[in-house]
Scaffold this active site. Sequence first.
Site, mmCIF file in Angstrom:
data_model
loop_
_atom_site.group_PDB
_atom_site.id
_atom_site.type_symbol
_atom_site.label_atom_id
_atom_site.label_comp_id
_atom_site.label_asym_id
_atom_site.label_seq_id
_atom_site.Cartn_x
_atom_site.Cartn_y
_atom_site.Cartn_z
ATOM 1 N N LYS A 1 0.845 -1.200 0.000
ATOM 2 C CA LYS A 1 0.000 0.000 0.000
ATOM 3 C C LYS A 1 0.880 1.250 0.000
ATOM 4 O O LYS A 1 0.622 2.209 -0.735
ATOM 5 C CB LYS A 1 -0.946 0.021 1.210
ATOM 6 C CG LYS A 1 -1.933 -1.131 1.238
ATOM 7 C CD LYS A 1 -3.305 -0.714 0.729
ATOM 8 C CE LYS A 1 -4.232 -1.853 0.356
ATOM 9 N NZ LYS A 1 -4.470 -2.911 1.312
ATOM 10 N N LYS B 1 -2.955 -13.960 -11.335
ATOM 11 C CA LYS B 1 -3.726 -14.421 -10.176
ATOM 12 C C LYS B 1 -5.161 -13.886 -10.253
ATOM 13 O O LYS B 1 -5.360 -12.700 -10.528
ATOM 14 C CB LYS B 1 -3.068 -13.905 -8.891
ATOM 15 C CG LYS B 1 -3.881 -14.158 -7.642
ATOM 16 C CD LYS B 1 -3.337 -13.384 -6.447
ATOM 17 C CE LYS B 1 -4.125 -13.688 -5.212
ATOM 18 N NZ LYS B 1 -5.045 -12.796 -4.674
ATOM 19 N N LYS C 1 -10.294 -9.873 -7.383
ATOM 20 C CA LYS C 1 -11.327 -8.898 -7.760
ATOM 21 C C LYS C 1 -10.690 -7.573 -8.142
ATOM 22 O O LYS C 1 -11.229 -6.836 -8.951
ATOM 23 C CB LYS C 1 -12.399 -8.753 -6.691
ATOM 24 C CG LYS C 1 -11.921 -8.328 -5.334
ATOM 25 C CD LYS C 1 -13.102 -8.351 -4.382
ATOM 26 C CE LYS C 1 -12.669 -8.354 -2.937
ATOM 27 N NZ LYS C 1 -11.768 -9.446 -2.537
HETATM 28 P P1 ADP Z 1 -9.090 -10.859 -3.921
HETATM 29 O O1 ADP Z 1 -7.656 -11.116 -4.321
HETATM 30 O O2 ADP Z 1 -10.031 -11.161 -5.006
HETATM 31 O O3 ADP Z 1 -9.264 -9.476 -3.340
HETATM 32 P P2 ADP Z 1 -9.283 -11.701 -1.200
HETATM 33 O O4 ADP Z 1 -7.996 -10.996 -0.925
HETATM 34 O O5 ADP Z 1 -10.541 -11.132 -0.653
HETATM 35 O O6 ADP Z 1 -9.414 -11.894 -2.775
HETATM 36 O O7 ADP Z 1 -9.112 -13.208 -0.710
HETATM 37 C C1 ADP Z 1 -10.018 -13.976 0.061
HETATM 38 C C2 ADP Z 1 -9.450 -15.371 0.264
HETATM 39 O O8 ADP Z 1 -9.331 -16.063 -0.981
HETATM 40 C C3 ADP Z 1 -8.023 -15.350 0.841
HETATM 41 O O9 ADP Z 1 -7.816 -16.456 1.671
HETATM 42 C C4 ADP Z 1 -7.186 -15.429 -0.400
HETATM 43 O O10 ADP Z 1 -5.893 -15.867 -0.157
HETATM 44 C C5 ADP Z 1 -7.983 -16.375 -1.269
HETATM 45 N N1 ADP Z 1 -7.744 -16.113 -2.694
HETATM 46 C C6 ADP Z 1 -8.035 -14.980 -3.366
HETATM 47 N N2 ADP Z 1 -7.671 -15.053 -4.666
HETATM 48 C C7 ADP Z 1 -7.126 -16.280 -4.820
HETATM 49 C C8 ADP Z 1 -6.562 -16.981 -5.935
HETATM 50 N N3 ADP Z 1 -6.500 -16.431 -7.144
HETATM 51 N N4 ADP Z 1 -6.087 -18.220 -5.714
HETATM 52 C C9 ADP Z 1 -6.153 -18.808 -4.506
HETATM 53 N N5 ADP Z 1 -6.689 -18.200 -3.415
HETATM 54 C C10 ADP Z 1 -7.170 -16.960 -3.548
#
Ligand code: ADP
Length: 320
Positions: A111, A190, A193
């Site tokens: 950040k 990866k 969102k």
């Molecule tokens: P985003 O990256 O979409 O913002 P979050 O950070 O809210 O997702 O992640 C919520 C959960 O899902 C966490 O435990 C995160 O590590 C897992 N997660 C998110 N994206 C992935 C991915 N592409 N592959 C595996 N796990 C993921």
Amino acid sequence: MKTLVSGVQASGKLHIGNYFGAMRQFTEFQDTHKSFVFIANYHALTTIHDKDTLKKNTIDAAIDHLAVGINPEKVIFFKQTEIPELHELTWIFNCLITVPFLSRANSYKDKIAKGIEASVGLFDYPVLMASDILLPGADIVPVGQDQKQHVEYARDIAEKFNNIFGETFTLPEAYIPKTVAIVPGTDGQKMSKSYGNTIPLFGTDEEVQKAIMGIVTDSKSPEEKKNPEEDTIFSLHKLLTPESKLIEIKKGYEDGGLSYAESKKLLLESFHLMFDDMRKRRNELARNPTSVEEILADGGKKAREHAQERMAIIRERVGL
Ligand code: ADP
Ligand code: TRP
């Protein structure tokens, strides 16, 4: 029975990366572990400063997780805000650890590198998360790869506390299933969102179709031989498609003859086969949000009782 703890950010629409990276583990472990799963709405406050959005995201996240199969009879499922003891513990931890130690957190450094002015809450995020993990006494914490460092923080903090005040906290371990450590998004990066490359778990049929048919590939013709290991569609097949069909698809890649468009259509079929029951369940729960609130309140009561018992011991150890 070992204890499992995990929190989910109440921050928007879930995608299949979240499902394979985190959510699925909760349901896999619910028979074998004492499980605490909560909606991390205090953590969400580091990014969301809109009352209605926060409320809506919180209930939506609860509905999503119940829909994927969290069984509230087996899992203590609650909102983080039901446990004010977390802040008391966070304060105690804050007084044990140093600013340089926390400054090494990747989430914080990222950040700062982007020029975002960090709130104190953002800086302290890993400590609140350590409280989430340590207060209920987690042995394992199923999370995606990006959260691994946070679990290590919790471990370090537990060790420090135990050294100073005596053996109190179990040292938790992150559980990251190897095969799905990182689920790729429709552009091959990866899935996240924040990259707009997601396949939404509970999107409309049209949204799901659009996402899957939009997966980026190279420009090989249908007849050409393709290396399945280099293709995003195939990486997703490995997660979604039943083994017998997967072998056939792999052959189609290696021998040539299977077009990317066809592979996407098969992936869409696999998606529906795997997720349609959950999608149906989600619609039913969304029609009855009061029942979801009741489940959360009941889980919150159980988690709070447990937290209060633990906190009494911790206070005693610290001399408060
Ligand atoms: P985003 O990256 O979409 O913002 P979050 O950070 O809210 O997702 O992640 C919520 C959960 O899902 C966490 O435990 C995160 O590590 C897992 N997660 C998110 N994206 C992935 C991915 N592409 N592959 C595996 N796990 C993921
Ligand atoms: N930081 C986690 C995420 O972004 C959410 C979270 C909060 C969490 N507290 C937790 C995860 C405790 C596991 C354990 O996904």
